[in-house]
Design an enzyme around this catalytic site. Structure first.
Site, PDB file in Angstrom:
ATOM      1  N   ASP A  90       0.835  -1.192   0.000  1.00  0.00           N
ATOM      2  CA  ASP A  90       0.000   0.000   0.000  1.00  0.00           C
ATOM      3  C   ASP A  90       0.877   1.252   0.000  1.00  0.00           C
ATOM      4  O   ASP A  90       1.903   1.302   0.684  1.00  0.00           O
ATOM      5  CB  ASP A  90      -0.854  -0.028   1.288  1.00  0.00           C
TER       6      ASP A  90
ATOM      7  N   GLU B  89       1.677  -0.465  -5.069  1.00  0.00           N
ATOM      8  CA  GLU B  89       0.645   0.509  -5.430  1.00  0.00           C
ATOM      9  C   GLU B  89       1.329   1.842  -5.706  1.00  0.00           C
ATOM     10  O   GLU B  89       1.733   2.544  -4.777  1.00  0.00           O
ATOM     11  CB  GLU B  89      -0.379   0.689  -4.296  1.00  0.00           C
TER      12      GLU B  89
HETATM   13  C1  GLC Z   1      -4.056   3.246  -0.602  1.00  0.00           C
HETATM   14  C2  GLC Z   1      -5.327   2.451  -0.470  1.00  0.00           C
HETATM   15  C3  GLC Z   1      -6.412   3.374  -0.009  1.00  0.00           C
HETATM   16  C4  GLC Z   1      -6.017   3.907   1.361  1.00  0.00           C
HETATM   17  C5  GLC Z   1      -4.650   4.563   1.321  1.00  0.00           C
HETATM   18  C6  GLC Z   1      -4.105   4.758   2.696  1.00  0.00           C
HETATM   19  O1  GLC Z   1      -4.148   4.227  -1.563  1.00  0.00           O
HETATM   20  O2  GLC Z   1      -5.632   1.820  -1.688  1.00  0.00           O
HETATM   21  O3  GLC Z   1      -7.649   2.731   0.054  1.00  0.00           O
HETATM   22  O4  GLC Z   1      -6.949   4.845   1.809  1.00  0.00           O
HETATM   23  O5  GLC Z   1      -3.702   3.784   0.635  1.00  0.00           O
HETATM   24  O6  GLC Z   1      -3.738   3.539   3.268  1.00  0.00           O
END
Ligand code: GLC
Length: 512
Positions: free
Chosen positions: A174, A241
């Site tokens: 993440d 991500e």
């Molecule tokens: C990422 C997740 C999102 C979350 C953020 C903070 O972007 O996909 O859903 O709010 O991280 O953890």
């Protein structure tokens, strides 16, 4: 709520659908200020979602069906109720003070610098007791870990070991671009490209908070650990991500000597505005990505996730079918968001139904991420087969007709299309491991082939509202309308908004 035993009950559905792995969003104990992305204990299961024993069973049963299980590693920040942060904020001299990013107020008394949070406002919150600010790129309830402290990296590697020992197949990291910030805490410069309607945080150019060299170092360490747990035929995967232009994105592969992610998610199709779903734009986008992903690295394609409007709401039913054809025939690992295989639309929620308040703020109160998080409609019964109680978010309004059971019965449904595509993909080496080459085509048609030494398939997508023809013969493996199979001779007609997958016979002649 949607829990681990619930997923366990639906594993056969996933295996039949033809997917090969499942990525679970965070199910760890959490105060749930951000849908589990505020973790209070990395090595447990929130009672709302089940128990560790439920997880072990889920993993075992998934593996028994050939499905891999990927966990969400919320590595950048914890919950403010995590014992690490509770200890850290206790005093300036606490042993874990330096596990988070603490700074004195600016000499003028304000925030340490101008950094902004995703969910609106400054990325700093003052702790009145110790009179220092702590950093949070998201909510104040999501304090940022300090990876410049080697103990923090060691603790996160320990978390990974905990799950790897249980048998998980990898992690989606993440907020992978945000792990480490500028060590001098310099202000970020204004972003001249900012326009009203864009996210407030993007008033700044994130040159000191995103993509820092030290972030890549952390990802290399994560990957090295995964490699220790990998065996031939049983690699453990690291997915990042990362929202970034291709030239920055590809840095997240690392190098062959010092690899980082097996792939960073490629969100380009998800971020492509609906008006740019034209043959020309798609060909250019895929071409740009294909030419920049290093030869030794592996691509990725994504159409939807829990943070963005659903593909069917962005593109409408017909173009969603085309988008799925692309997702599953382009080169690389496709990521399919649950429910998109039914063509689910965004929920329309009134402000009092919104649970995702941070996301609502992030999108300026115009859209909440809950819209894309509806309970999965399994059938037309009152709880849609999701619950016998009251679901945590409303069911999609059209669930009585748009659900798994009804689409199973309809030979032309979106679900049938996805299942056919997934199975064709698995049976066709050209689609799984073949090369990509775009082909000349009439305006409005995007065409390409995928090929190995011994196998070749052709994909053609008509993005116009007119009939198009192409000079090719062969066996139609699939039409997105699901009404056309088997041998056909040139010229082949392509109906408006129709895509086909063809095993050509003889030379492929460019179109008339
Ligand atoms: C990422 C997740 C999102 C979350 C953020 C903070 O972007 O996909 O859903 O709010 O991280 O953890």
């Amino acid at each position: 709520m949607g829990d681990l035993p619930g997923i366990l009950r639906r594993l056969d559905y996933l295996a039949d659908l033809g997917v090969e792995a499942v990525w679970l969003s965070p199910f760890y104990p959490s105060p749930q200020r951000d849908f589990g992305y505020d973790v209070a204990d990395y090595c447990g299961v929130d009672p709302v979602f089940g128990t560790l024993a439920d997880f072990d069973r889920l993993l075992m049963e998934a593996h028994a069906r050939g499905l891999r299980v990927i966990l969400d590693l919320v590595a950048n920040h914890t919950s403010n109720l995590h014992p690490w942060f509770v200890e850290s904020r206790g005093s300036r001299t606490s042993a874990k003070r330096d596990w988070y990013v603490w700074r004195d107020p600016h000499p003028n008394g304000g925030h340490p610098n101008n950094w902004l949070s995703f969910f609106g406002g400054p990325a700093w919150t003052l702790d009145p007791q110790t009179e220092q600010y702590y950093l949070h790129h998201f909510l104040p309830e999501q304090p940022d870990l300090n990876y410049r402290n080697p103990e923090v990296l060691e603790a996160m590697l320990e978390v990974m070991r905990f799950w790897l020992e249980r048998g998980v197949d990898g992690f989606r990291v993440d907020a992978a671009a945000l792990l480490v910030e500028d060590e001098h805490f310099r202000d970020e410069p204004p972003n001249p490209a900012w326009r009203p309607g864009m996210r407030e945080r993007d008033r700044l150019r994130h040159v000191h908070t995103e993509h820092q060299p030290e972030t890549h170092e952390v990802l290399r360490r994560f990957r090295a650990l995964l490699d220790q747990y990998s065996e031939p035929g049983r690699e453990r995967v690291l997915i990042g991500e990362v929202y970034a232009p291709f030239e920055i994105l590809v840095a997240y592969y690392g190098s062959p000597e010092a690899p980082e992610c097996h792939f960073p998610f490629n969100f380009a199709l998800m971020e492509l505005p609906p008006e740019r779903w034209t043959a020309e734009d798609l060909q250019a986008l895929v071409g740009a990505y294909e030419s920049i992903v290093p030869g030794w690295a592996w691509p990725s394609w994504v159409l939807g996730n829990h943070d963005r409007p659903r593909v069917a709401s962005r593109l409408g039913e017909e173009r969603t079918r085309l988008a799925h054809l692309l997702l599953l025939t382009l080169r690389g690992t496709p990521t399919l968001y649950y429910g998109d295989e039914l063509g689910l639309r965004d929920l329309e929620l009134s402000p009092d139904q919104v649970q995702d308040l941070p996301g609502f703020r992030e999108h300026g109160g115009r859209w909440s991420r809950d819209a894309a998080r509806a309970p999965m409609p399994w059938d037309g019964s009152p709880g849609a087969g999701f619950t016998v109680g009251t679901p945590w978010l409303p069911l999609p309004v059209d669930f009585p007709v748009r659900n798994v059971a009804s689409q199973e019965k309809d030979p032309h449904s979106m679900l049938r299309l996805l299942r056919r595509l997934l199975h064709l993909r698995r049976q066709t080496p050209a689609l799984t491991v073949g090369a990509y080459r775009s082909l000349p085509a009439p305006p409005g048609v995007y065409a390409y082939e995928r090929f190995t030494d011994s196998d070749r398939v052709l994909v053609a997508v008509n993005l116009t509202g007119r009939m198009q023809t192409l000079e090719a013969s062969g066996e139609i493996l699939l039409s997105t309308h699901l009404d056309r199979f088997g041998p056909e001779r040139a010229p082949l007609g392509l109906r408006p908004q129709e895509g086909i997958l063809l095993r050509p016979t003889g030379e492929v002649v460019p179109w008339r």
